[in-house]
Design a protein around this motif. Structure first.
Motif, short mmCIF file in Angstrom:
data_model
loop_
_atom_site.label_atom_id
_atom_site.label_comp_id
_atom_site.label_asym_id
_atom_site.label_seq_id
_atom_site.Cartn_x
_atom_site.Cartn_y
_atom_site.Cartn_z
N GLY A 21 0.83 -1.21 0.00
CA GLY A 21 0.00 0.00 0.00
C GLY A 21 0.86 1.25 0.00
N MET A 22 0.23 2.37 -0.30
CA MET A 22 0.93 3.66 -0.30
C MET A 22 1.48 3.95 1.10
N ALA A 23 2.51 4.80 1.17
CA ALA A 23 3.07 5.19 2.46
C ALA A 23 1.95 5.78 3.33
N GLY A 24 1.87 5.31 4.56
CA GLY A 24 0.89 5.84 5.50
C GLY A 24 -0.50 5.26 5.38
N SER A 25 -0.70 4.29 4.45
CA SER A 25 -2.04 3.73 4.29
C SER A 25 -2.43 2.84 5.48
N GLY A 26 -1.43 2.38 6.23
CA GLY A 26 -1.72 1.59 7.43
C GLY A 26 -1.27 0.13 7.33
N LYS A 27 -0.27 -0.15 6.49
CA LYS A 27 0.20 -1.53 6.31
C LYS A 27 0.68 -2.14 7.62
N THR A 28 1.55 -1.40 8.31
CA THR A 28 2.15 -1.96 9.53
C THR A 28 1.10 -2.14 10.62
N THR A 29 0.21 -1.18 10.73
CA THR A 29 -0.87 -1.30 11.73
C THR A 29 -1.77 -2.48 11.38
N LEU A 30 -2.02 -2.67 10.07
CA LEU A 30 -2.85 -3.81 9.65
C LEU A 30 -2.14 -5.13 9.95
N PRO A 119 7.98 -2.65 2.07
CA PRO A 119 8.49 -1.30 2.35
C PRO A 119 7.44 -0.20 2.24
N GLY A 120 7.63 0.85 3.06
CA GLY A 120 6.71 1.98 3.07
C GLY A 120 6.57 2.61 1.70
N GLN A 121 7.69 2.76 0.99
CA GLN A 121 7.63 3.32 -0.37
C GLN A 121 7.20 2.20 -1.31
N PHE A 183 -9.98 -1.51 2.16
CA PHE A 183 -10.24 -0.10 2.48
C PHE A 183 -10.06 0.09 3.98
N ASN A 184 -8.91 0.66 4.36
CA ASN A 184 -8.56 0.80 5.78
C ASN A 184 -9.08 2.13 6.34
N LYS A 185 -9.07 2.22 7.65
CA LYS A 185 -9.44 3.44 8.39
C LYS A 185 -10.94 3.73 8.26
N VAL A 186 -11.76 2.68 8.19
CA VAL A 186 -13.22 2.94 8.10
C VAL A 186 -13.78 3.46 9.41
N ASP A 187 -12.97 3.44 10.48
CA ASP A 187 -13.40 4.10 11.73
C ASP A 187 -13.45 5.61 11.52
N VAL A 188 -12.67 6.12 10.56
CA VAL A 188 -12.67 7.57 10.26
C VAL A 188 -13.67 7.88 9.15
N ALA A 240 -7.72 -1.08 10.88
CA ALA A 240 -6.59 -1.74 11.54
C ALA A 240 -6.52 -1.30 12.99
N ILE A 241 -7.03 -0.12 13.28
CA ILE A 241 -6.98 0.40 14.66
C ILE A 241 -8.06 -0.25 15.52
N SER A 242 -9.32 -0.22 15.06
CA SER A 242 -10.40 -0.72 15.91
C SER A 242 -10.64 -2.22 15.74
P1 GTP Z 1 4.69 3.46 6.06
O1 GTP Z 1 5.48 2.31 6.62
O2 GTP Z 1 5.24 4.80 6.43
O3 GTP Z 1 4.41 3.34 4.63
O4 GTP Z 1 3.24 3.44 6.75
P2 GTP Z 1 2.21 2.25 6.82
O5 GTP Z 1 1.48 2.05 5.55
O6 GTP Z 1 2.87 1.04 7.42
O7 GTP Z 1 1.17 2.88 7.84
P3 GTP Z 1 1.14 2.80 9.42
O8 GTP Z 1 0.66 1.48 9.87
O9 GTP Z 1 2.45 3.29 9.95
O10 GTP Z 1 -0.01 3.85 9.71
C1 GTP Z 1 0.09 5.21 9.30
C2 GTP Z 1 -0.78 6.06 10.21
O11 GTP Z 1 -2.16 5.70 10.01
C3 GTP Z 1 -0.50 5.84 11.70
O12 GTP Z 1 -0.64 7.08 12.35
C4 GTP Z 1 -1.59 4.87 12.15
O13 GTP Z 1 -1.92 5.00 13.50
C5 GTP Z 1 -2.74 5.31 11.27
N1 GTP Z 1 -3.69 4.21 11.02
C6 GTP Z 1 -3.42 2.99 10.52
N2 GTP Z 1 -4.54 2.25 10.43
C7 GTP Z 1 -5.56 3.04 10.89
C8 GTP Z 1 -6.98 2.83 11.06
O14 GTP Z 1 -7.56 1.79 10.77
N3 GTP Z 1 -7.67 3.90 11.55
C9 GTP Z 1 -7.09 5.07 11.88
N4 GTP Z 1 -7.87 6.03 12.35
N5 GTP Z 1 -5.76 5.29 11.74
C10 GTP Z 1 -5.01 4.29 11.26
#
Ligand code: GTP
Length: 264
Positions: A21-30, A119-121, A183-188, A240-242
């Motif tokens: 996924g794109m940087a910041g999409s939430g891969k690591t949190t998922l 990787p993030g990129q 489709f991540n972050k559906v809590d938002v 990924a959060i909730s």
């Molecule tokens: P890179 O490694 O930098 O590419 O990021 P990533 O794709 O691994 O994303 P990461 O898991 O670091 O999450 C990026 C930001 O999104 C963090 O601030 C997370 O807390 C937030 N985030 C991830 N998943 C969710 C979600 O389901 N809901 C919300 N509200 N925030 C989320």
């Protein structure tokens, strides 16, 4: 069919989930969420981290690229910037990928899932020779599903939605593997709008018309191109959060694995 098919009985093969996924999409949190969910509800997964530049992992990886290559040292040694350092680290790691596969093979009889963080990129993995080698090696041995993580709130305008879908489409055609749009972050922001745009051409056209720039007609035309793509993939909304949406996600994974065994 482009990927050689593993010959063993499918029930003995763990499923590889390749999280992209794109940087910041939430891969690591998922990854953390999937890991916790599988520990709690199913069988502990085998976890691979292929992101050499991640500072802190919120989950424990069984195999971590950072144990093999230090990307900051690679940057210094080869006089590179961060992206070159990450790419070269992945290349160096890939030269030893047979050892990684051996470790997975040994554990495979006791596994249902192998989770892979990338990787993030995104382009470092999806448009590099190493990413292709890793993806093809995994898919040749195990049912492998691409989990393309979408930042739903950031894809809420027709222009950002279409550019993310075009990227996803390019990865699907490059990997030729079963594909889930997560489709991540559906809590938002719930992903209903995305499902509507993917299934109702007129609804997307209507939304695109709100854009008054030159982009509007390009966006509208692109949605026509993507109709075929939408038909061939699976969609899951999750957080990924909730943790919401996990059951639907694993249902999509089961369907994608069926597709792997019948079509690839
Ligand atoms: P890179 O490694 O930098 O590419 O990021 P990533 O794709 O691994 O994303 P990461 O898991 O670091 O999450 C990026 C930001 O999104 C963090 O601030 C997370 O807390 C937030 N985030 C991830 N998943 C969710 C979600 O389901 N809901 C919300 N509200 N925030 C989320």
């Amino acid at each position: 069919m482009t990927t050689p098919k593993p010959e063993t009985d499918r029930t003995k093969k763990p499923t590889v989930l390749l999280v992209i996924g794109m940087a910041g999409s939430g891969k690591t949190t998922l990854m953390q969420r999937l890991n916790a969910h599988l520990h709690a509800e199913k069988k502990p997964p085998y976890v691979l981290n292929f992101d050499p530049a991640v500072a802190n992992l919120p989950y424990t990886a069984n195999i971590d690229i950072r144990d093999t290559v230090k990307y900051k040292e690679v940057m210094k040694q080869y006089n590179m910037g961060p992206n070159g350092g990450i790419l070269t680290s992945l290349n160096l790691f890939t030269t030893k990928f047979d050892q990684v596969l051996n470790l997975v093979d040994k554990r495979a009889p006791n596994l249902d899932y192998v989770l892979v963080d990338t990787p993030g990129q995104i382009e470092v993995f999806t448009w590099s020779a190493s990413g292709t080698i890793i993806t093809e090696a995994l898919a040749a041995s195990y049912p492998t599903v691409v989990v393309y993580v979408v930042d739903t709130p950031r894809s809420a305008s027709p222009a950002t939605f279409i550019s993310n879908m075009l990227y996803a489409c390019s990865i699907m055609y490059k990997t030729k593997l079963p594909f889930i749009l997560a489709f991540n972050k559906v809590d938002v922001k719930p992903h209903d709008f995305a499902v509507e745009w993917m299934t109702d051409f007129e609804a997307f056209q209507e939304a695109a018309r709100q854009d008054t720039t030159y982009m509007a007609s390009l966006t509208a035309s692109m949605s026509l191109v993507l109709e075929e793509f939408y038909k061939t993939l699976r969609v899951a909304g999750l957080s990924a959060i909730s943790g919401q949406g996990m059951d639907g996600f694993f249902q999509a994974v089961d369907e994608a694995v069926d597709e792997y065994w019948t079509e690839y």
